[in-house]
Design a protein around this motif. Structure first.
Motif, PDB file in Angstrom:
ATOM      1  N   UNK A 167       0.817  -1.218   0.000  1.00 26.67           N
ATOM      2  CA  UNK A 167       0.000   0.000   0.000  1.00 26.67           C
ATOM      3  C   UNK A 167       0.850   1.268   0.000  1.00 26.67           C
ATOM      4  N   UNK A 168       1.999   1.224   0.650  1.00 29.57           N
ATOM      5  CA  UNK A 168       2.878   2.392   0.727  1.00 29.57           C
ATOM      6  C   UNK A 168       3.835   2.474  -0.466  1.00 29.57           C
ATOM      7  N   UNK A 169       3.722   1.519  -1.389  1.00 28.33           N
ATOM      8  CA  UNK A 169       4.534   1.508  -2.613  1.00 28.33           C
ATOM      9  C   UNK A 169       6.029   1.459  -2.295  1.00 28.33           C
ATOM     10  N   UNK A 170       6.367   0.565  -1.363  1.00 31.00           N
ATOM     11  CA  UNK A 170       7.764   0.397  -0.976  1.00 31.00           C
ATOM     12  C   UNK A 170       8.151  -1.072  -0.989  1.00 31.00           C
ATOM     13  N   UNK A 226      14.572   1.469  -7.056  1.00 32.71           N
ATOM     14  CA  UNK A 226      14.586   2.917  -6.852  1.00 32.71           C
ATOM     15  C   UNK A 226      14.035   3.665  -8.061  1.00 32.71           C
ATOM     16  N   UNK A 227      14.494   3.302  -9.257  1.00 28.30           N
ATOM     17  CA  UNK A 227      14.136   4.042 -10.463  1.00 28.30           C
ATOM     18  C   UNK A 227      12.867   3.514 -11.129  1.00 28.30           C
ATOM     19  N   UNK A 228      12.444   2.316 -10.750  1.00 27.01           N
ATOM     20  CA  UNK A 228      11.264   1.660 -11.344  1.00 27.01           C
ATOM     21  C   UNK A 228      11.418   1.517 -12.864  1.00 27.01           C
ATOM     22  N   UNK A 280       9.086  -0.526 -15.490  1.00 23.91           N
ATOM     23  CA  UNK A 280       8.556  -1.651 -14.730  1.00 23.91           C
ATOM     24  C   UNK A 280       7.072  -1.426 -14.462  1.00 23.91           C
ATOM     25  N   UNK A 281       6.329  -2.467 -14.083  1.00 22.62           N
ATOM     26  CA  UNK A 281       4.895  -2.298 -13.829  1.00 22.62           C
ATOM     27  C   UNK A 281       4.626  -1.282 -12.722  1.00 22.62           C
ATOM     28  N   UNK A 282       3.463  -0.638 -12.798  1.00 20.85           N
ATOM     29  CA  UNK A 282       3.097   0.343 -11.770  1.00 20.85           C
ATOM     30  C   UNK A 282       2.955  -0.330 -10.407  1.00 20.85           C
TER      31      UNK A 282
END
Length: 323
Positions: free
Chosen positions: A33-36, A125-127, A138-140
């Motif tokens: 949920x926190x996208x980490x 880090x860079x996605x 990379x995927x969202x």
């Protein structure tokens, strides 16, 4: 409200196959949920791998497992340019590696050299992944759960502090209690009598629910008093001599600005999961150990005295006044 109920249902489904590890399940969902990303440390057999597999089974998301070994190459993770020949003409095309999935299990990440570790951490880090001068998004919905064995250190390559800082949370997994062990045996017996597939698509939670939940979490209120409390906790790690003599001896390097951002993000996600639209100091205290644990660098004196990062964080929480 509907999104929160869906996430709670997802937690319940995961909990049906992961017994006695409720805290790990909660932290896994908080990371989502926190996208980490999560660094999970625990002895073998404590359901670390099973947890993310169960998440993938109940969520409409792809899963890749990468077993880190000393002979692993960066291209084994990111993918590489492959030469294709057709009708007398040849060209290089990018073939995606396992990192191009929604959920990544980086199993025993400290068993691969730094060059391989950095290939994954750059993607975190860079996605994105850059190969041959071209960048590939990379995927969202993208979460890395890296695992480490705390007792087997021979032949490993420990992650340096700068790379550890890329992880949103460091989760420690311990043995389940006796009652849970009995339930685990019963669960395994029942699973031996049936086969488990990926799960019906209709029963799996849509990835859009997670993305929508993230947008709701951005609206969670953090009062100035709570924000000041978060900063005060971080500052206590950087200038420990101002609040406690023992802390000054124990802490060599404090928490980075990523720690401030991480504590804010996870506190908001935690409050959202608990059904509130605002963050309290209790929310911050509930997850501060997971956010700070891997970011503190303890002194030689602390190691010699058997002081752990968790003990230092306990002292900080005790000494810093709540909002």
């Amino acid at each position: 409200m509907a999104n929160r109920e869906d996430i709670q249902t997802l937690a319940t489904k995961i909990g049906q196959s992961i017994i006695g590890q409720e805290a790990m399940i909660e932290r896994l969902l908080l990371g989502l949920l926190a996208n980490g990303h999560l660094l999970v440390e625990g002895l073998p057999g404590l359901a670390k791998t099973r947890a993310i597999k169960s998440l993938a089974k109940n969520l409409d998301a792809s899963l890749s497992r990468i077993q880190f070994t000393p002979d692993l190459l960066p291209s084994d993770i990111t993918g590489s340019e492959v030469y294709f020949s057709e009708a007398g003409k040849g060209e290089f095309k990018f073939q995606q590696g396992p990192v191009f999935a929604n959920l990544i299990l980086a199993d025993e990440i400290n068993r691969a050299p730094a060059k391989v570790q950095s290939a994954l951490l750059e993607a975190m880090e860079e996605r994105q992944v850059t190969v041959g001068g071209d960048s590939h998004k990379l995927p969202e919905l993208f979460l890395v759960m890296a695992t480490q064995n705390p007792i087997e250190q021979e032949g490993t390559y420990p992650l340096p502090e700068a790379q550890l800082d890329r992880f949103l949370m460091h989760v420690r997994v311990d043995y389940p209690d006796a009652k849970s062990e009995v339930a685990i045996m019963e669960l395994v017996r029942s699973e031996e009598k049936q086969t488990h597939g990926k799960g019906d698509a209709a029963d799996r939670l849509a990835a859009d629910v997670v993305l929508s939940s993230r947008r709701e979490i951005t609206d969670i209120t953090v009062s100035k008093a709570v924000a000041d409390y978060i900063v005060a906790l971080v500052m206590a790690t950087r200038y420990p001599d101002k609040i406690d003599a023992d802390l000054a001896k124990w802490i060599q390097v404090g928490v980075s600005p990523r720690g401030v951002i991480g504590l804010d993000k996870v506190s908001r996600a935690y409050a959202w999961m608990k059904g509130r639209d605002f963050v309290t100091p209790d929310d911050v205290q509930a997850i501060v150990h997971n956010v700070f644990r891997h970011r503190l660098v303890l002194s030689y004196e602390a190691h010699a005295g058997g002081i752990t990062a968790d003990q230092a964080i306990d002292r900080i929480v005790e000494k810093v006044a709540t909002a």
